[in-house]
Write a protein that holds these residues in place. Structure first.
Motif, PDB file in Angstrom:
ATOM      1  N   TYR A 241     -26.855  53.834-106.326  1.00 57.62           N
ATOM      2  CA  TYR A 241     -26.116  54.676-107.258  1.00 57.62           C
ATOM      3  C   TYR A 241     -24.875  55.210-106.542  1.00 57.62           C
ATOM      4  O   TYR A 241     -24.994  55.955-105.563  1.00 57.62           O
ATOM      5  CB  TYR A 241     -26.998  55.817-107.750  1.00 57.62           C
ATOM      6  N   GLY A 242     -23.697  54.797-107.030  1.00 52.99           N
ATOM      7  CA  GLY A 242     -22.472  55.232-106.381  1.00 52.99           C
ATOM      8  C   GLY A 242     -22.309  54.560-105.030  1.00 52.99           C
ATOM      9  O   GLY A 242     -22.974  53.582-104.691  1.00 52.99           O
ATOM     10  N   ASP A 243     -21.406  55.114-104.226  1.00 49.60           N
ATOM     11  CA  ASP A 243     -21.113  54.509-102.922  1.00 49.60           C
ATOM     12  C   ASP A 243     -22.171  54.809-101.873  1.00 49.60           C
ATOM     13  O   ASP A 243     -22.406  54.014-100.970  1.00 49.60           O
ATOM     14  CB  ASP A 243     -19.750  54.995-102.413  1.00 49.60           C
ATOM     15  N   SER A 244     -22.809  55.960-101.986  1.00 47.47           N
ATOM     16  CA  SER A 244     -23.775  56.343-100.951  1.00 47.47           C
ATOM     17  C   SER A 244     -24.955  57.111-101.545  1.00 47.47           C
ATOM     18  O   SER A 244     -25.591  57.903-100.859  1.00 47.47           O
ATOM     19  CB  SER A 244     -23.094  57.200 -99.878  1.00 47.47           C
ATOM     20  N   GLY A 245     -25.238  56.861-102.817  1.00 44.95           N
ATOM     21  CA  GLY A 245     -26.308  57.582-103.490  1.00 44.95           C
ATOM     22  C   GLY A 245     -27.677  57.007-103.215  1.00 44.95           C
ATOM     23  O   GLY A 245     -27.840  56.102-102.385  1.00 44.95           O
TER      24      GLY A 245
ATOM     25  N   MET B  43     -22.202  32.489-102.646  1.00 43.70           N
ATOM     26  CA  MET B  43     -22.076  33.582-103.609  1.00 43.70           C
ATOM     27  C   MET B  43     -22.401  34.907-102.931  1.00 43.70           C
ATOM     28  O   MET B  43     -23.339  34.997-102.138  1.00 43.70           O
ATOM     29  CB  MET B  43     -23.019  33.355-104.793  1.00 43.70           C
ATOM     30  N   SER B  44     -21.618  35.925-103.243  1.00 41.43           N
ATOM     31  CA  SER B  44     -21.844  37.235-102.642  1.00 41.43           C
ATOM     32  C   SER B  44     -23.225  37.766-102.991  1.00 41.43           C
ATOM     33  O   SER B  44     -23.756  37.523-104.077  1.00 41.43           O
ATOM     34  CB  SER B  44     -20.778  38.220-103.138  1.00 41.43           C
ATOM     35  N   ALA B  45     -23.808  38.492-102.047  1.00 48.17           N
ATOM     36  CA  ALA B  45     -25.104  39.131-102.286  1.00 48.17           C
ATOM     37  C   ALA B  45     -24.974  40.404-103.095  1.00 48.17           C
ATOM     38  O   ALA B  45     -25.984  41.010-103.444  1.00 48.17           O
ATOM     39  CB  ALA B  45     -25.777  39.438-100.950  1.00 48.17           C
ATOM     40  N   ILE B  46     -23.745  40.813-103.416  1.00 44.43           N
ATOM     41  CA  ILE B  46     -23.491  42.102-104.067  1.00 44.43           C
ATOM     42  C   ILE B  46     -22.892  41.885-105.443  1.00 44.43           C
ATOM     43  O   ILE B  46     -21.974  41.076-105.614  1.00 44.43           O
ATOM     44  CB  ILE B  46     -22.542  42.965-103.212  1.00 44.43           C
ATOM     45  N   ARG B  47     -23.420  42.620-106.419  1.00 50.12           N
ATOM     46  CA  ARG B  47     -22.819  42.627-107.748  1.00 50.12           C
ATOM     47  C   ARG B  47     -22.626  44.074-108.180  1.00 50.12           C
ATOM     48  O   ARG B  47     -23.560  44.881-108.095  1.00 50.12           O
ATOM     49  CB  ARG B  47     -23.679  41.879-108.764  1.00 50.12           C
ATOM     50  N   LYS B  48     -21.419  44.392-108.655  1.00 48.80           N
ATOM     51  CA  LYS B  48     -21.090  45.723-109.142  1.00 48.80           C
ATOM     52  C   LYS B  48     -21.323  45.765-110.640  1.00 48.80           C
ATOM     53  O   LYS B  48     -20.792  44.945-111.398  1.00 48.80           O
ATOM     54  CB  LYS B  48     -19.633  46.061-108.826  1.00 48.80           C
ATOM     55  N   ILE B  49     -22.125  46.724-111.062  1.00 49.46           N
ATOM     56  CA  ILE B  49     -22.455  46.909-112.477  1.00 49.46           C
ATOM     57  C   ILE B  49     -22.105  48.349-112.833  1.00 49.46           C
ATOM     58  O   ILE B  49     -22.914  49.272-112.669  1.00 49.46           O
ATOM     59  CB  ILE B  49     -23.947  46.625-112.750  1.00 49.46           C
ATOM     60  N   GLY B  50     -20.878  48.563-113.276  1.00 49.69           N
ATOM     61  CA  GLY B  50     -20.433  49.927-113.523  1.00 49.69           C
ATOM     62  C   GLY B  50     -20.528  50.737-112.249  1.00 49.69           C
ATOM     63  O   GLY B  50     -20.041  50.322-111.193  1.00 49.69           O
ATOM     64  N   PRO B  51     -21.171  51.916-112.304  1.00 48.99           N
ATOM     65  CA  PRO B  51     -21.301  52.746-111.104  1.00 48.99           C
ATOM     66  C   PRO B  51     -22.419  52.303-110.165  1.00 48.99           C
ATOM     67  O   PRO B  51     -22.631  52.911-109.117  1.00 48.99           O
ATOM     68  CB  PRO B  51     -21.620  54.128-111.683  1.00 48.99           C
ATOM     69  N   LEU B  52     -23.128  51.242-110.532  1.00 47.37           N
ATOM     70  CA  LEU B  52     -24.270  50.776-109.759  1.00 47.37           C
ATOM     71  C   LEU B  52     -23.897  49.532-108.961  1.00 47.37           C
ATOM     72  O   LEU B  52     -23.066  48.726-109.375  1.00 47.37           O
ATOM     73  CB  LEU B  52     -25.444  50.447-110.685  1.00 47.37           C
ATOM     74  N   THR B  53     -24.541  49.381-107.822  1.00 52.28           N
ATOM     75  CA  THR B  53     -24.370  48.190-106.998  1.00 52.28           C
ATOM     76  C   THR B  53     -25.739  47.550-106.792  1.00 52.28           C
ATOM     77  O   THR B  53     -26.694  48.223-106.392  1.00 52.28           O
ATOM     78  CB  THR B  53     -23.764  48.539-105.625  1.00 52.28           C
ATOM     79  N   VAL B  54     -25.827  46.261-107.093  1.00 53.96           N
ATOM     80  CA  VAL B  54     -27.055  45.503-106.859  1.00 53.96           C
ATOM     81  C   VAL B  54     -26.827  44.629-105.624  1.00 53.96           C
ATOM     82  O   VAL B  54     -25.858  43.879-105.553  1.00 53.96           O
ATOM     83  CB  VAL B  54     -27.416  44.636-108.073  1.00 53.96           C
ATOM     84  N   ILE B  55     -27.726  44.751-104.652  1.00 56.51           N
ATOM     85  CA  ILE B  55     -27.586  44.052-103.374  1.00 56.51           C
ATOM     86  C   ILE B  55     -28.816  43.172-103.157  1.00 56.51           C
ATOM     87  O   ILE B  55     -29.953  43.661-103.141  1.00 56.51           O
ATOM     88  CB  ILE B  55     -27.455  45.042-102.203  1.00 56.51           C
ATOM     89  N   ALA B  56     -28.593  41.866-102.993  1.00 57.66           N
ATOM     90  CA  ALA B  56     -29.682  40.944-102.690  1.00 57.66           C
ATOM     91  C   ALA B  56     -30.013  41.019-101.205  1.00 57.66           C
ATOM     92  O   ALA B  56     -29.132  40.964-100.352  1.00 57.66           O
ATOM     93  CB  ALA B  56     -29.283  39.524-103.058  1.00 57.66           C
ATOM     94  N   LEU B  57     -31.297  41.149-100.905  1.00 56.56           N
ATOM     95  CA  LEU B  57     -31.753  41.344 -99.531  1.00 56.56           C
ATOM     96  C   LEU B  57     -32.790  40.276 -99.174  1.00 56.56           C
ATOM     97  O   LEU B  57     -33.923  40.308 -99.665  1.00 56.56           O
ATOM     98  CB  LEU B  57     -32.377  42.729 -99.378  1.00 56.56           C
TER      99      LEU B  57
END
Length: 265
Positions: free
Chosen positions: A66-70, A1-15
């Motif tokens: 937040y966003g692509d590089s926020g 399973m991908s470590a990344i989930r997109k939630i609207g404009p937010l990205t959650v990354i498992a580390l």
């Protein structure tokens, strides 16, 4: 399973920070689970059990971008380096800074660190003496600060953060920003908190130690021996998982084999 989930404009990354065997047998830590429940849990999360029957844990943090590089909010800070407060029991030191770099996140991007609680495997890279997040505010529940006032966490973490003006103490549910909310989930510790990321019709609940093993997804009523208040932890877990089911939320989990899962059996 991908470590990344997109939630609207937010990205959650498992580390991942580290992984290794728990010092407890799982049957001792969760003594009320039946053989049938363990079998169901192993089917859900086969990577949490080794061939010789040991309980294998992942130690994870989650970044919310937040966003692509926020700016980034980090939820939990792992075991930390080899000399961290967790070194007397944790199986291996952590490598969270390398994982952040691999995800394209610089330490300076981290503006806030939410600590779900102050157990030593969740605070390692937030300790000022070791932390690369030198400008980030660190967010903790007041009940947690009070509970650990006489513990090692006070001298290593809380007092230095307070002296640097970076300790943010909150009480109960707290809105952090658009789409990111702290949810009070006490019981594992007095000020345990989770983080709900919600937007675009999807949501992720970052659970900390609200649950520690898939067997608590099979039966959320199962008590964990290291919960400081077993009854309150059970109440918080049941309420949070019921709400997550109603929302259709993903759960972002600290210690299970995969970083994301759903409620239910």
């Amino acid at each position: 399973m991908s470590a990344i989930r997109k939630i609207g404009p937010l990205t959650v990354i498992a580390l991942p920070d580290a992984e290794g065997p728990h010092f407890d047998r799982r049957e001792d830590a969760l003594p009320d689970a039946t053989a049938e429940q363990w079998a169901a849990a192993d089917e859900r999360d086969p990577d949490a059990r080794t061939a010789d029957g040991r309980w294998w844990l992942r130690f994870r943090s989650f970044a919310i971008r937040y966003g692509d590089s926020g700016p980034v909010t980090l939820v939990d800070a792992g075991i930390g380096p080899a000399h961290s407060l967790a070194a007397d029991w944790a199986p291996v030191p952590g490598h969270l800074p390398d994982e952040l770099a691999g995800a394209g996140i610089e330490a300076a991007d981290v503006e806030a660190v939410v600590l779900t609680h102050l157990h030593t495997d969740h605070i390692g890279w937030a300790v000022p003496a070791d932390s690369p997040f030198t400008n980030a505010r660190v967010i903790v529940q007041r009940a947690e600060v009070d509970a650990f006032a006489a513990a090692r966490q006070q001298d290593a973490l809380l007092r230095p953060l307070r002296d640097q003006g970076r300790l943010q103490v909150v009480e109960g549910d707290t809105e952090l920003s658009a789409g990111v909310r702290i949810i009070s989930t006490p019981g594992h510790t007095p000020g345990h908190q989770s983080v709900l990321v919600d937007g675009g019709g999807e949501s992720v609940l970052i659970t900390g130690d609200l649950l520690v093993h898939a067997v608590q997804l099979v039966d959320p009523g199962l008590a964990y021996g290291h919960d400081m208040d077993v009854r309150l932890a059970r109440k918080s877990r049941d309420a949070a998982l019921t709400a997550a089911t109603a929302r259709g939320s993903w759960l972002a989990v600290s210690h299970l084999g995969q970083p994301y899962c759903r409620t239910g059996t």
